[in-house]
Design an enzyme around this catalytic site. Structure first.
Site, PDB file in Angstrom:
ATOM      1  N   HIS A 179      47.918 -46.306  81.704  1.00 41.98           N
ATOM      2  CA  HIS A 179      49.268 -45.964  81.257  1.00 41.98           C
ATOM      3  C   HIS A 179      49.955 -45.155  82.349  1.00 41.98           C
ATOM      4  O   HIS A 179      49.320 -44.373  83.056  1.00 41.98           O
ATOM      5  CB  HIS A 179      49.234 -45.110  79.984  1.00 41.98           C
ATOM      6  CG  HIS A 179      49.096 -45.879  78.714  1.00 41.98           C
ATOM      7  ND1 HIS A 179      48.396 -45.403  77.625  1.00 41.98           N
ATOM      8  CD2 HIS A 179      49.570 -47.087  78.345  1.00 41.98           C
ATOM      9  CE1 HIS A 179      48.456 -46.284  76.641  1.00 41.98           C
ATOM     10  NE2 HIS A 179      49.156 -47.306  77.052  1.00 41.98           N
ATOM     11  N   CYS A 279      49.606 -37.556  76.129  1.00 36.49           N
ATOM     12  CA  CYS A 279      49.263 -38.582  75.138  1.00 36.49           C
ATOM     13  C   CYS A 279      49.478 -38.074  73.717  1.00 36.49           C
ATOM     14  O   CYS A 279      49.840 -38.846  72.829  1.00 36.49           O
ATOM     15  CB  CYS A 279      47.813 -39.023  75.302  1.00 36.49           C
ATOM     16  SG  CYS A 279      47.488 -40.041  76.752  1.00 36.49           S
TER      17      CYS A 279
END
Length: 286
Positions: A179, A279
């Site tokens: 990511h 996150c």
């Protein structure tokens, strides 16, 4: 020894914190029961109670810094729902929903979109695969958009049309940094493009993307593989205070040199699922 270097010598600038609004999800059901990234090893035990305590410390840090933190209820059977950043992308009260790559996480998308709708956001249901702020970052007036492992490039065009902003595509090439928010930290999110700055791990990107980042952010901090490996870049900045992984000591030193106030937290249990500070945190830009 871990080493973090600035791309160029940049003067220390007076920093200013700006209150933010975040969405988080308690890890009441956190565990590692499947493997969808290199960090996850289902055969290794996880401690849900420890994950909750570490998450609570992060939550308390944000509250202590004066930020507004809203909560979405966790859902049994969705252990990765704690990683709220993947639940969508919000600018100007418009929430672009997530459409996850892996079946294990796909139910999270509708859950987050339902929360957005119930809390006054206009919800844009995605047509393409994307994992929210995991691969979409607002830097100044520009949206940096990651691809290569999770988010489809077609979603980048969708986001550009939705928000009428420039979207810059970047290709990730290291599976450990699947990511964009594991490979880039946004340090000055609210400034214009000419003042905005980031930190990043150059080796996480292909050559073309490294060229784009070097041209756009010549004063960026280049973070070492050692600091990136503890998800040091998976951080949150309010313009002054930067909440980072406690073990990213080289990155911490570089931030101090630039006039930021790094605050280290321990999310080692959540790291077993491949997640860190960012996150766990979705910014609600109203």
């Amino acid at each position: 020894m871990s080493e973090t270097l600035a791309a160029t010598t940049a003067p220390t600038t007076a920093r200013r914190a700006t209150p933010r609004s975040y969405l988080m999800c308690r890890p009441d059901f956190f565990t590692v029961s499947y493997r969808i990234n290199p960090w996850m090893h289902p055969q290794q035990p996880t401690d849900t109670a420890l994950a909750v305590r570490q998450w609570q410390s992060l939550y308390d840090t944000f509250i202590g810094l004066g930020h507004d933190v809203q909560l979405i209820d966790p859902i049994d059977g969705l252990p990765d729902m704690v990683f709220a950043a993947n639940g969508g992308f919000v600018i100007d009260n418009v929430a672009y929903g997530a459409n996850f790559t892996y079946a294990e996480r796909q139910p999270e998308g509708p859950a987050y979109m339902q929360w957005f709708g119930e809390h006054g956001f206009r919800v844009a249901e995605p047509k393409n695969i994307n994992e929210g702020e995991g691969d979409l970052m607002l830097v100044g007036d520009t949206i940096l958009a990651g691809t290569g492992f999770r988010t489809a490039t077609e979603s980048h065009r969708e986001v550009a049309d939705l928000y009428s902003r420039e979207v810059v595509s970047l290709t990730l090439v290291d599976p450990n940094f699947y990511h964009l928010d594991t490979a880039i930290a946004v340090l000055d999110p609210l400034t214009g493009d000419h003042d905005a700055n980031i930190a990043y791990l150059p080796s996480a990107f292909d050559e073309a993307s490294r060229g784009i980042l070097a041209e756009r952010y010549p004063n960026a901090i280049h973070v070492s593989p050692e600091d990136a490996a503890v998800l040091g870049l998976n951080s949150i900045s309010d313009g002054l205070n930067v909440v980072i992984a406690k073990r990213a000591t080289g990155f911490e030193a570089s931030l101090r040199e630039r006039g930021y106030n790094p605050i280290g937290v321990d999310l080692s249990e959540l790291l077993l699922g491949g997640g860190g500070v960012k996150c766990c945190t979705l910014e609600l830009r109203k």
